[in-house]
Write an enzyme that holds these catalytic residues in place. Structure first.
Site, PDB file in Angstrom:
ATOM      1  N   LYS B  97       0.875  -1.174   0.000  1.00  0.00           N
ATOM      2  CA  LYS B  97       0.000   0.000   0.000  1.00  0.00           C
ATOM      3  C   LYS B  97       0.909   1.219   0.000  1.00  0.00           C
ATOM      4  O   LYS B  97       1.635   1.463   0.965  1.00  0.00           O
ATOM      5  CB  LYS B  97      -0.923   0.020   1.219  1.00  0.00           C
ATOM      6  CG  LYS B  97      -1.877   1.206   1.153  1.00  0.00           C
ATOM      7  CD  LYS B  97      -2.777   1.317   2.350  1.00  0.00           C
ATOM      8  CE  LYS B  97      -3.539   2.635   2.282  1.00  0.00           C
ATOM      9  NZ  LYS B  97      -4.140   2.980   3.559  1.00  0.00           N
ATOM     10  N   ALA B 184     -10.095   5.482   3.801  1.00  0.00           N
ATOM     11  CA  ALA B 184     -10.061   6.705   4.603  1.00  0.00           C
ATOM     12  C   ALA B 184     -11.411   7.408   4.652  1.00  0.00           C
ATOM     13  O   ALA B 184     -12.062   7.620   3.631  1.00  0.00           O
ATOM     14  CB  ALA B 184      -9.000   7.677   4.100  1.00  0.00           C
ATOM     15  N   GLY B 185     -11.794   7.765   5.852  1.00  0.00           N
ATOM     16  CA  GLY B 185     -13.007   8.548   6.061  1.00  0.00           C
ATOM     17  C   GLY B 185     -14.239   7.717   6.365  1.00  0.00           C
ATOM     18  O   GLY B 185     -15.262   8.251   6.793  1.00  0.00           O
TER      19      GLY B 185
END
Lengths: 378, 257
Positions: B97, B184-185
């Protein structure tokens, strides 16, 4: 290559699926923010005919969102009617006894100047028959070189070329390529194009991949309506092709054309289907609802009143003042036309009619400076 | 539900987990088990790469679990390439990643460096999953550079704000030629379900699980949400109502009569 994708699509199943579309399918398609090819099939099907007015409204809305109230104008120049092909429906058929013209560089210059007299055209489409020996890539390169000082956007409509040849012409200022597949029906294609280079279906249908690989900035597609009785199936295949190209060659912009044949055009060949104005309008609206961004182009094959109205409802590019014979603007105005122009109005008349409809004619929407510093494949 | 294939490996679970921010490695391991995940990210910076019995590593090195080492902490492409090579040595996997966020405050990815590093790492044989801005053009470029998937953000890392980049994620998914993993988020199972309903191929969740009251129970909730969202996408969602009524006054198509 698209021929692999096409081999997986069944003509007969697609035809049956279109015929089976219902009002529910049409309503679903109309509501979907990003319609699929399956939705497009519903929108061009007979089941959508009662929805024509709703389709017109949606088509107008999407067109105005993306293009505003404008129509881009271009003019075609036929460089030659010399052709080694034998398309059974075409007046430039190799066996037709007719005078053949290949414009010389001096004649090209005269034609360019004559076009500039007609109106402030910046979008020029150079058209040839297929005669690689006498009007091949070097000839086209010359025509582009000479046109470049006068026009900011140069497109060609010629025989399919090799990837490197498209790249070569880009270096001479070519911005776009228009090529009509004519039909996606592989078997029938052979009978319409029995001899010559054009008889090779794969070479033609995969030409669009080669354009994409060469980084051609603008690609125009078309099905010749009148060849296949099941025109809806043909257009569905083109919709698949459009999606395929957009996915693979995403830096390129696309345009579609719907040339329809008239009865007894050029004497011999009789169309296998006749598309009505209403059907062409439905097809145009369906294409706009299917793809909000694709450029939809109408030629002077269509009648003035029809063109004027459609310019407010989905069409975004038009030719005007066209002559479809080589050298028709200055050198040989009496030569044989490829097709009969149905909108014979002068450029000024077309412009005024568009303005009356509330549409702004756009002459220049590209600059040749964008065609400099080209790297292949981008 | 269909399987997901990334870097030649098939994943039945479409939920990926981050391993930071847990109160304990035991709690992390319980959450991993409850989530059904088959891919977990591990921050290189957290691991004592020379110590085979590193406590975190022990908890994530399990059969059937693909490790996805991340480069969190690097600030440019050069550092990322260097870190990736160390990571390959340490973890014995080509999966990576790629995270390059020079900004320590919002941890927002540097698009230019991420694209450069992806080009380089693909040449070096890595299976690169870049964490990136929800930028459709960037995602196209990353895919062209050979990324195995793209990981656009839904909102800044750790904010739990949900899919603030919704409209751009939709375009990314529509155009995708490689799997799209929303990263993310994602702060609640409903956010994950929404991403999956849109057609995302997978979700990566960390903070929302790690800092939940009961991480393992929350991991189970995310598992169901991701499955439900994917199932709904594959079943083809019905189109929501829109007004199709034609307006009566001066029809646009009268010229055709």
């Amino acid at each position: 290559m698209f021929s692999d994708e096409l081999a997986r699509l069944s003509w007969d199943d697609t035809t049956a699926a279109i015929a089976a579309k219902t009002a529910d399918d049409v309503e679903r398609a109309l509501r979907r923010p990003k319609p699929t090819v399956d939705d497009f099939m519903a929108l061009i099907s007979p089941a959508a005919e009662p929805y024509l007015e709703i389709m017109a409204r949606l088509s107008r809305r999407y067109t105005e969102e993306r293009f505003g109230r404008t129509v881009s104008l271009f003019i075609p120049l036929y460089l030659t009617n010399s052709c080694t092909n034998s398309c059974v429906y075409c007046g430039f058929h190799v066996a037709n006894k007719m005078p053949r013209t290949i414009l010389t560089p001096a004649e090209m210059e005269r034609e360019y100047a004559a076009i500039k007299e007609l109106g402030p055209f910046e979008n020029l489409l150079l058209v040839t028959g297929e005669n690689p020996a006498k009007a091949g890539v070097p000839y086209l390169a010359k025509a582009l070189d000479l046109a470049k000082p006068h026009f900011s956007n140069l497109k060609i409509e010629v025989m399919p070329l090799a990837t490197e040849e498209y790249a070569e012409l880009r270096r001479h200022g070519m911005n776009g390529v228009i090529c009509f597949q004519e039909t996606y029906h592989r078997d029938n294609y052979k009978s319409y194009h029995p001899r010559g280079m054009k008889s090779n279906f794969e070479w033609r249908v995969n030409g669009f991949d080669r354009m994409g690989q060469a980084g051609v900035h603008s690609i125009g597609m078309g099905v010749l309506i009148g060849l296949e009785k099941e025109w809806r199936t043909d257009l569905t295949m083109m919709a698949y092709h459009l999606r395929y190209l957009q996915h693979h060659y995403w830096r390129t912009k696309y345009s579609v054309n719907f040339p329809r044949m008239c009865p007894a055009e050029n004497g011999g060949f009789q169309p296998n289907c006749l598309m009505t104005d209403r059907e062409l309008a439905q097809l145009t609206f369906a294409m706009r609802i299917f793809d909000h961004d694709v450029d939809i182009s109408y030629s002077t094959r269509e009648l003035p009143a029809f063109r004027d109205h459609m310019a407010t409802l989905g069409v975004t590019t038009m030719s005007a003042g066209s002559r479809t014979e080589p050298g028709g603007y200055a050198c040989y105005p009496e030569a044989l036309e490829q097709f009969e122009v149905s909108d014979p109005r002068s450029v000024d008349e077309v412009v005024n009619a568009l303005k009356t409809m509330g549409v702004e004619p756009v002459w220049k929407d590209w600059d040749s400076v964008f065609d400099k510093h080209l790297s292949d494949g981008r | 539900m269909s399987d997901l294939i990334i870097g030649g490996r098939t994943f039945r679970s479409r939920l990926f987990l981050g391993t930071g921010k847990f109160r304990s490695n035991r709690e992390m391991a319980a959450a991993i088990a409850a989530s059904g995940t088959e891919m977990v990210t591990v921050a290189m910076k957290r691991i004592e790469t020379t110590n085979a019995s590193d406590d975190m590593l022990v908890h994530v090195q399990r059969d059937g679990l693909q490790l996805l080492p991340n480069t969190s902490g690097v600030r440019d492409a050069e550092e990322a390439v260097f870190a990736a090579q160390l990571s390959r040595e340490a973890f014995g996997t080509n999966f990576l990643k790629l995270e390059i966020h020079p900004d320590p405050r919002y941890l927002l990815p540097d698009s230019t460096e991420t694209l450069r590093a992806t080009e380089e790492l693909v040449k070096l044989g890595f299976v690169v999953l870049p964490y990136c801005a929800a930028d459709p053009t960037l995602c196209k470029r990353l895919a062209e550079a050979g990324a195995a998937a793209v990981m656009p953000l839904g909102a800044p890392i750790g904010t739990n704000l949900g899919l603030r980049t919704r409209d751009f994620l939709q375009i990314i998914i529509e155009q995708a030629t490689v799997p799209v993993v929303v990263d993310a988020g994602i702060g609640a199972p409903s956010h994950a379900a929404e991403a999956m309903e849109m057609g995302a191929d997978a979700c990566l969740v960390n903070t929302a699980i790690a800092v939940a009251g009961q991480p393992a129970a929350m991991a189970a909730a995310f598992k169901q949400a991701v499955e439900a969202g994917r199932q709904a996408f594959e079943a083809v969602l019905p189109v929501q109502a829109a007004n199709l009524r034609a307006e009566a006054s001066s029809p646009l198509t009268a010229f055709l009569d």
